[in-house]
Design a protein around this motif. Structure first.
Motif, short mmCIF file in Angstrom:
data_model
loop_
_atom_site.label_atom_id
_atom_site.label_comp_id
_atom_site.label_asym_id
_atom_site.label_seq_id
_atom_site.Cartn_x
_atom_site.Cartn_y
_atom_site.Cartn_z
N GLN A 1 0.86 -1.19 0.00
CA GLN A 1 0.00 0.00 0.00
C GLN A 1 0.89 1.24 0.00
O GLN A 1 1.94 1.23 0.65
N PRO A 2 0.46 2.31 -0.68
CA PRO A 2 1.30 3.52 -0.73
C PRO A 2 1.14 4.38 0.53
O PRO A 2 0.89 5.60 0.45
N ARG A 3 1.30 3.77 1.69
CA ARG A 3 1.21 4.46 2.99
C ARG A 3 1.37 3.39 4.06
O ARG A 3 1.25 2.20 3.75
N LEU A 4 1.60 3.82 5.32
CA LEU A 4 1.59 2.87 6.44
C LEU A 4 0.28 3.07 7.17
O LEU A 4 -0.34 4.12 7.06
N ASN A 5 -0.15 2.07 7.93
CA ASN A 5 -1.36 2.30 8.72
C ASN A 5 -1.39 1.48 10.00
O ASN A 5 -0.49 0.70 10.28
N SER B 1 -13.42 3.13 17.32
CA SER B 1 -12.27 2.65 16.56
C SER B 1 -11.62 3.80 15.81
O SER B 1 -12.28 4.79 15.52
N VAL B 2 -10.34 3.61 15.49
CA VAL B 2 -9.67 4.61 14.64
C VAL B 2 -8.68 3.93 13.71
O VAL B 2 -7.91 3.07 14.12
N LEU B 3 -8.75 4.32 12.45
CA LEU B 3 -7.77 3.89 11.45
C LEU B 3 -6.79 5.03 11.28
O LEU B 3 -7.20 6.17 11.02
N LEU B 4 -5.49 4.73 11.46
CA LEU B 4 -4.47 5.78 11.24
C LEU B 4 -3.73 5.49 9.96
O LEU B 4 -3.36 4.35 9.69
N ASN B 5 -3.52 6.53 9.17
CA ASN B 5 -2.73 6.42 7.95
C ASN B 5 -1.55 7.37 8.02
O ASN B 5 -1.72 8.53 8.42
N PHE B 6 -0.39 6.86 7.63
CA PHE B 6 0.85 7.63 7.67
C PHE B 6 1.35 7.79 6.24
O PHE B 6 1.77 6.82 5.61
N TYR B 7 1.21 9.04 5.73
CA TYR B 7 1.70 9.36 4.38
C TYR B 7 3.10 9.91 4.56
O TYR B 7 3.28 11.04 5.03
N PRO C 1 -4.82 12.34 -3.37
CA PRO C 1 -3.93 12.06 -4.50
C PRO C 1 -2.46 12.25 -4.14
O PRO C 1 -2.14 12.92 -3.16
N LYS C 2 -1.61 11.66 -4.96
CA LYS C 2 -0.17 11.90 -4.81
C LYS C 2 0.11 13.36 -5.12
O LYS C 2 -0.54 13.95 -5.97
N GLN C 3 1.06 13.96 -4.40
CA GLN C 3 1.52 15.33 -4.67
C GLN C 3 3.03 15.29 -4.56
O GLN C 3 3.58 15.50 -3.48
N LYS C 4 3.66 15.00 -5.66
CA LYS C 4 5.09 14.66 -5.67
C LYS C 4 5.98 15.75 -5.08
O LYS C 4 7.09 15.48 -4.62
N SER C 5 5.49 17.01 -5.07
CA SER C 5 6.34 18.10 -4.56
C SER C 5 6.39 18.12 -3.03
O SER C 5 7.20 18.84 -2.44
N ILE C 6 5.53 17.33 -2.38
CA ILE C 6 5.50 17.34 -0.90
C ILE C 6 6.52 16.36 -0.34
O ILE C 6 6.53 15.19 -0.70
N THR C 7 7.38 16.88 0.55
CA THR C 7 8.49 16.04 1.04
C THR C 7 8.37 15.74 2.53
O THR C 7 9.23 15.08 3.10
N THR C 8 7.30 16.24 3.17
CA THR C 8 7.17 16.05 4.62
C THR C 8 5.97 15.13 4.92
O THR C 8 5.05 15.01 4.11
N PRO C 9 5.98 14.51 6.12
CA PRO C 9 4.96 13.51 6.42
C PRO C 9 3.62 14.09 6.88
O PRO C 9 3.54 15.23 7.34
N ARG C 10 2.60 13.27 6.74
CA ARG C 10 1.26 13.61 7.24
C ARG C 10 0.67 12.36 7.89
O ARG C 10 0.85 11.25 7.37
N VAL C 11 -0.01 12.56 9.01
CA VAL C 11 -0.77 11.47 9.64
C VAL C 11 -2.24 11.86 9.62
O VAL C 11 -2.59 13.00 9.93
#
Ligand SMILES: O=C(O)CCC(=O)C(=O)O
Ligand SMILES: [Mn+2]
Length: 202
Positions: free
Chosen positions: A56-60, A101-107, A177-187
């Motif tokens: 998957q293109p992220r961790l969760n 419940s909570v689903l966490l996604n790490f981009y 969507p993917k945003q290739k210019s972004i270099t920092t993480p988001r949760v």
């Protein structure tokens, strides 16, 4: 109360997606982000894509009181930890709903993403309330109406909250969507109520 405390409605019809630019009160979004990156047991899961297993293109990670099957993957919940309890309370008080419940996604950066989908699994019930809290990099959130194909775009601020409700999951799909210019993480955390009595075996 400041203007920031008032949500704006993102959807023109067929359900609701309310957006609070700032949901964290006195809490620092950077501190919460750091704490989540450190304390959450992040997992890399795979999905089947055209018969092939790919990451998957992220961790969760999945926390809460009941197991959940998501895109064909059954997630065994981890027990609540204090920071998640605290964020759950924030989401419950702004949305007026309860969550178990909570689903966490790490981009990790802008190459991570989530494709078009609706949160419409049976165990969420017919018109689920889903509270989606964002921390870190500002990422675009898109909602697309199933029939008219109208698209609503919103760049989600760090510390913001989106609450989707009513027929939103039936009438609309959403993506990050993917945003290739972004270099920092988001949760992102999506708080949900799973109806254990509706959980089916798949
Ligand atoms: O990361 C987001 O803003 C959305 C996450 C999402 O749609 C989900 O977890 O189902
Ligand atoms: Mn979703």
């Amino acid at each position: 109360m400041s203007l920031f405390d008032e949500p704006v409605e993102l959807l023109p019809h067929d359900g609701s997606a309310k957006y609070w630019e700032w949901a964290l009160g006195e809490r620092s979004a950077t501190d919460v982000l750091r704490q989540l990156i450190d304390e959450i047991d992040w997992e890399q899961r795979s999905i089947m894509l055209f018969g092939k297993e790919v990451d998957q293109p992220r961790l969760n990670s999945w926390y809460g009181d009941v197991a959940y099957t998501y895109s064909g993957i059954t997630m065994t919940p981890r027990p609540w930890i204090p920071v998640l309890d605290e964020l759950r309370e924030v989401c419950e008080s702004l949305s007026g709903a309860r969550f178990n419940s909570v689903l966490l996604n790490f981009y990790r950066d802008g190459r991570d993403s989530m494709g078009w989908h609706a949160d419409d699994e049976v165990e969420l019930g017919r018109e689920p309330v889903i509270a989606s809290l964002s921390l870190g990099a500002i990422r675009r959130f898109r909602l697309r109406h199933n029939e008219s194909r109208v698209v609503v775009d919103r760049d989600l601020a760090s510390g913001s909250l989106v609450v989707m409700s009513g027929p939103c999951q039936h009438a609309w799909k959403h993506e990050v969507p993917k945003q290739k210019s972004i270099t920092t993480p988001r949760v992102n955390l999506t708080f949900r109520w799973i109806h254990a009595e509706l959980v089916t075996r798949r």
